[in-house]
Design a protein around this motif. Sequence first.
Motif, mmCIF file in Angstrom:
data_model
loop_
_atom_site.group_PDB
_atom_site.id
_atom_site.type_symbol
_atom_site.label_atom_id
_atom_site.label_comp_id
_atom_site.label_asym_id
_atom_site.label_seq_id
_atom_site.Cartn_x
_atom_site.Cartn_y
_atom_site.Cartn_z
ATOM 1 N N UNK A 9 0.861 -1.175 0.000
ATOM 2 C CA UNK A 9 0.000 0.000 0.000
ATOM 3 C C UNK A 9 0.901 1.231 0.000
ATOM 4 N N UNK A 10 0.837 2.020 -1.059
ATOM 5 C CA UNK A 10 1.654 3.232 -1.152
ATOM 6 C C UNK A 10 1.051 4.326 -0.278
ATOM 7 N N UNK A 11 -0.259 4.541 -0.422
ATOM 8 C CA UNK A 11 -0.932 5.541 0.399
ATOM 9 C C UNK A 11 -2.431 5.327 0.362
ATOM 10 N N UNK A 12 -3.094 5.852 1.375
ATOM 11 C CA UNK A 12 -4.546 5.861 1.451
ATOM 12 C C UNK A 12 -4.948 7.317 1.645
ATOM 13 N N UNK A 13 -5.793 7.818 0.756
ATOM 14 C CA UNK A 13 -6.280 9.187 0.867
ATOM 15 C C UNK A 13 -7.747 9.125 1.268
ATOM 16 N N UNK A 14 -8.078 9.805 2.350
ATOM 17 C CA UNK A 14 -9.454 9.865 2.843
ATOM 18 C C UNK A 14 -9.927 11.289 2.604
ATOM 19 N N UNK A 15 -11.047 11.439 1.894
ATOM 20 C CA UNK A 15 -11.518 12.795 1.638
ATOM 21 C C UNK A 15 -13.020 12.913 1.780
ATOM 22 N N UNK A 16 -13.426 14.124 2.036
ATOM 23 C CA UNK A 16 -14.842 14.448 2.103
ATOM 24 C C UNK A 16 -15.019 15.801 1.436
ATOM 25 N N UNK A 17 -16.123 15.962 0.756
ATOM 26 C CA UNK A 17 -16.354 17.204 0.040
ATOM 27 C C UNK A 17 -17.751 17.712 0.341
ATOM 28 N N UNK A 100 -16.605 4.301 -1.228
ATOM 29 C CA UNK A 100 -17.197 5.324 -0.377
ATOM 30 C C UNK A 100 -17.921 4.703 0.807
ATOM 31 N N UNK A 101 -17.978 5.458 1.886
ATOM 32 C CA UNK A 101 -18.740 5.072 3.068
ATOM 33 C C UNK A 101 -19.843 6.117 3.214
ATOM 34 N N UNK A 102 -21.085 5.684 3.165
ATOM 35 C CA UNK A 102 -22.218 6.612 3.169
ATOM 36 C C UNK A 102 -22.368 7.412 4.444
ATOM 37 N N UNK A 103 -22.140 6.777 5.577
ATOM 38 C CA UNK A 103 -22.279 7.456 6.867
ATOM 39 C C UNK A 103 -21.165 6.974 7.787
ATOM 40 N N UNK A 104 -20.491 7.898 8.422
ATOM 41 C CA UNK A 104 -19.331 7.548 9.246
ATOM 42 C C UNK A 104 -19.689 6.678 10.435
ATOM 43 N N UNK A 105 -20.954 6.676 10.860
ATOM 44 C CA UNK A 105 -21.331 5.848 12.013
ATOM 45 C C UNK A 105 -21.341 4.363 11.663
ATOM 46 N N UNK A 106 -21.209 4.031 10.364
ATOM 47 C CA UNK A 106 -21.099 2.631 9.947
ATOM 48 C C UNK A 106 -19.731 2.044 10.292
ATOM 49 N N UNK A 107 -18.735 2.897 10.522
ATOM 50 C CA UNK A 107 -17.390 2.445 10.867
ATOM 51 C C UNK A 107 -17.412 1.943 12.313
ATOM 52 N N UNK A 108 -16.967 0.704 12.558
ATOM 53 C CA UNK A 108 -16.961 0.174 13.918
ATOM 54 C C UNK A 108 -16.164 1.077 14.870
ATOM 55 N N UNK A 109 -16.756 1.375 16.015
ATOM 56 C CA UNK A 109 -16.089 2.195 17.017
ATOM 57 C C UNK A 109 -16.383 3.677 16.893
ATOM 58 N N UNK A 110 -17.060 4.090 15.833
ATOM 59 C CA UNK A 110 -17.399 5.510 15.658
ATOM 60 C C UNK A 110 -18.818 5.753 16.152
ATOM 61 N N UNK A 111 -18.968 6.739 17.013
ATOM 62 C CA UNK A 111 -20.277 7.095 17.543
ATOM 63 C C UNK A 111 -20.768 8.370 16.881
ATOM 64 N N UNK A 123 -12.629 6.794 0.309
ATOM 65 C CA UNK A 123 -11.306 6.245 0.584
ATOM 66 C C UNK A 123 -10.695 5.838 -0.751
ATOM 67 N N UNK A 124 -9.504 6.372 -1.053
ATOM 68 C CA UNK A 124 -8.792 6.045 -2.285
ATOM 69 C C UNK A 124 -7.489 5.367 -1.886
ATOM 70 N N UNK A 125 -7.228 4.180 -2.457
ATOM 71 C CA UNK A 125 -6.048 3.389 -2.108
ATOM 72 C C UNK A 125 -5.150 3.271 -3.334
ATOM 73 N N UNK A 126 -3.861 3.588 -3.154
ATOM 74 C CA UNK A 126 -2.865 3.438 -4.214
ATOM 75 C C UNK A 126 -1.949 2.284 -3.852
ATOM 76 N N UNK A 127 -1.844 1.304 -4.750
ATOM 77 C CA UNK A 127 -0.964 0.155 -4.557
ATOM 78 C C UNK A 127 0.223 0.279 -5.499
ATOM 79 N N UNK A 128 1.374 -0.181 -5.046
ATOM 80 C CA UNK A 128 2.552 -0.170 -5.909
ATOM 81 C C UNK A 128 3.523 -1.249 -5.484
ATOM 82 N N UNK A 129 4.511 -1.464 -6.343
ATOM 83 C CA UNK A 129 5.576 -2.424 -6.060
ATOM 84 C C UNK A 129 6.853 -1.658 -5.740
ATOM 85 N N UNK A 130 7.834 -2.313 -5.095
ATOM 86 C CA UNK A 130 9.119 -1.651 -4.882
ATOM 87 C C UNK A 130 9.704 -1.227 -6.234
ATOM 88 N N UNK A 131 10.319 -0.056 -6.268
ATOM 89 C CA UNK A 131 10.902 0.443 -7.504
ATOM 90 C C UNK A 131 10.074 1.516 -8.171
#
Length: 169
Positions: A9-17, A100-111, A123-131
Motif C-alpha cells: 500500500x503506497x498511500x490511502x487518501x481519505x476525503x470528504x467534500x 465510499x462510506x455513506x455514513x461515518x457511524x457505519x465504521x466500527x467504534x465511531x459514535x 477512501x482512495x487506495x494506491x498500490x505499488x511495487x518496490x521500484x
Amino acid sequence: MNEMKQIEIAKVTVNTSAGEVGDQVEKGFTLLEKLTGKQPVRTSSKDASKTFGLREGLNIGAKVTLRGEEAREFLEKVLPAADNQISAEAFDGNGNFAFGIGEYIDVPGMDYDADIGMKGFEVVVNLERPGYRTKRRDHKPREIGKDHKVDDEDAQEFVEEELGAEVTQ
C-alpha cells in the motif's frame, strides 16, 4: 515470490467534500480528524462555476493522506463499513481503487456526533511495487515497465488475500 514483485500500500487518501462553502466544510474537517487522528488539509475549488456558486480558490472539502502501517490499519478499520466488499469497477487498471462510506457511524467504534451530523467520506487506495520511486524521482525519472505495473488482476488478488475483502462483479 520475488520480493520486487510484492505489492504494498503506497498511500490511502481519505476525503470528504461539501461541494459548497461554509459550515459543511468544517464538519468534514472535524470528521476526518476524528476518523484518522491526523490533521486534515482543506481542498479548494479549481474552477469557477456559477451554477454551483463557486469561485476559484474557495475551500470546498478536506483530505488526509495516510502511509505505511497507519494506512493498513485505517483500511482494516473502515472495510467492515463497506461490508468487506469492493466492486470490480472500483479498480482503475493502474493499481488504484476507491470506495465510499455513506455514513461515518457505519465504521466500527465511531459514535454519532451531533456537531458533525450525518456525513460520508471516500477512501482512495494506491498500490505499488518496490521500484516505483524511479517514476517520481527528480534525477532521471523513468517509466515503470509494463510487467512491473500493478494491474487490476494483481490489485484484486491483493485486496482479497491481504485485506480480507471480497471483490464483487
